[in-house]
Design an enzyme around this catalytic site. Structure first.
Site, PDB file in Angstrom:
ATOM      1  CG  HIS A  54      32.880  43.428  35.211  1.00 45.84           C
ATOM      2  ND1 HIS A  54      32.237  42.528  36.019  1.00 45.84           N
ATOM      3  CD2 HIS A  54      33.928  42.765  34.667  1.00 45.84           C
ATOM      4  CE1 HIS A  54      32.881  41.375  35.988  1.00 45.84           C
ATOM      5  NE2 HIS A  54      33.911  41.488  35.163  1.00 45.84           N
ATOM      6  CD  GLU A  61      32.122  41.340  40.958  1.00 44.96           C
ATOM      7  OE1 GLU A  61      32.800  40.437  40.431  1.00 44.96           O
ATOM      8  OE2 GLU A  61      32.533  42.020  41.918  1.00 44.96           O
ATOM      9  CG  ASN A  90      40.842  37.356  37.618  1.00 35.71           C
ATOM     10  OD1 ASN A  90      41.799  36.723  37.202  1.00 35.71           O
ATOM     11  ND2 ASN A  90      40.535  37.445  38.886  1.00 35.71           N
ATOM     12  CB  CYS A 104      38.360  31.524  41.553  1.00 33.70           C
ATOM     13  SG  CYS A 104      36.931  32.058  40.585  1.00 33.70           S
ATOM     14  CG  HIS A 141      34.104  37.811  31.061  1.00 35.09           C
ATOM     15  ND1 HIS A 141      34.092  38.780  32.028  1.00 35.09           N
ATOM     16  CD2 HIS A 141      32.918  37.928  30.405  1.00 35.09           C
ATOM     17  CE1 HIS A 141      32.951  39.446  31.965  1.00 35.09           C
ATOM     18  NE2 HIS A 141      32.234  38.947  31.003  1.00 35.09           N
TER      19      HIS A 141
HETATM   20 FE1  SF4 Z   1      36.023  33.855  41.419  1.00 38.42          FE
HETATM   21 FE2  SF4 Z   1      34.699  36.137  41.063  1.00 38.42          FE
HETATM   22 FE3  SF4 Z   1      34.059  34.495  43.070  1.00 38.42          FE
HETATM   23 FE4  SF4 Z   1      36.365  35.840  43.129  1.00 38.42          FE
HETATM   24  S1  SF4 Z   1      34.318  36.684  43.211  1.00 38.42           S
HETATM   25  S2  SF4 Z   1      36.035  33.684  43.689  1.00 38.42           S
HETATM   26  S3  SF4 Z   1      36.919  35.844  40.956  1.00 38.42           S
HETATM   27  S4  SF4 Z   1      33.882  34.074  40.886  1.00 38.42           S
END
Ligand code: SF4
Length: 278
Positions: free
Chosen positions: A124, A126, A221, A12, A41
């Site tokens: 996680h 995030e 993901n 992404c 990851h």
């Molecule tokens: Fe990629 Fe995570 Fe950003 Fe979504 S939030 S665009 S999965 S880096």
């Protein structure tokens, strides 16, 4: 065997941006390039950077003088500030803007006196980073069972969502949370690339006999994509081409391929190339 590839798969923009930042530092021959936690990851991408001399450090205090890159998942404000306070480090924040948005919403909800819930995965990075923006007082909710066990209160409840969650799973958890407070405010922070990857995987899963999902076994993901595809067709989650077993495809006429947002294209191309030869 016909090989179908998902229209949206692989890196992404958030991951691409983080990887480009590391490449730029490598090209500039910066000394001591370090990343706080694995850049993505994905073991293959991590290995490519390790080969170029890039180090992964677990904490800010582990970093030697040089460059410290904050990966796309982001970190807590406490960790970011500790890194910036180190005058011997050039800190580059590669936190994805969509994770930043989630962090900002968590902070806003906390400041407005909501009890902040993060629908995501407990360990996680995030979710842990986002929790820090709610003064470390937010709860990370992984399942409907966990949501059900939340104590009833008259609190205002504010929700943000880990960017890579499956919408159907989030809906189930939100239904349970709905009964818990007097006011519920939700920011749907599932990111756009995740929203594009999922339907695109579902589309080819419906047209295929077998699905191959490529990406790190530690990638949230990719795991979500594999879970989703497995509800439609027999699905194999692999990290690299070496794991493919030809017997998976007995009687199959069409195989579908998709990949997580942290899977580099060289890994996907190897898999597709191999499948096309079967
Ligand atoms: Fe990629 Fe995570 Fe950003 Fe979504 S939030 S665009 S999965 S880096």
């Amino acid at each position: 065997m016909k090989v179908l590839q998902a229209e949206f798969m692989g890196f992404c923009f958030g991951v691409q941006n983080a990887v480009s930042i590391v490449n730029k530092e490598i090209d500039s021959k910066s000394e001591n390039i370090q990343i706080l936690g694995p850049i993505v990851h994905n073991p293959q991408q991590v290995a490519v950077f390790e080969k170029a001399g890039v180090k992964t450090v677990e904490t800010v205090s582990d970093a030697k003088p040089g460059v410290l890159i904050i990966r796309a998942h982001g970190v807590t404000p406490k960790v970011l500030n500790a890194a910036i306070a180190r005058k011997d480090l050039k800190v580059i924040d590669a936190t994805c803007p969509l994770v930043k948005l989630e962090q900002n919403y968590a902070k806003q909800l906390y400041d407005e006196k909501y009890k902040v819930l993060i629908i995501g995965e407990n360990n996680h990075p995030e979710a842990i980073g986002v929790k820090g923006y709610a003064n470390d007082e937010a709860e990370i909710i992984e399942s409907e069972e966990q949501a059900e066990k939340l104590p009833f209160s008259s609190q205002k409840i504010g929700v943000v969502v880990q960017t890579t969650m499956l919408p159907a799973k989030v809906e189930g958890i939100v239904r349970k949370i709905f009964e818990k407070g007097v006011e519920l405010r939700i920011f749907n922070t599932i990111c756009n690339p995740t929203k594009q990857h999922h339907p695109s995987a579902v589309k080819i899963a419906r047209e295929s006999d077998v699905m191959i999902v490529v990406g790190g076994k530690n990638s949230s993901n990719t795991k979500r994509l594999a879970e989703l595809c497995a509800t439609i067709k027999p699905t194999y989650h692999i990290e690299s081409v070496d794991e493919i077993k030809p017997e998976w495809f007995k009687g199959a006429k069409t195989v579908g391929v998709t990949a997580g947002t942290s899977t580099p294209s060289f890994v996907i191309n190897d898999v597709v190339g191999y499948l096309e030869k079967i």
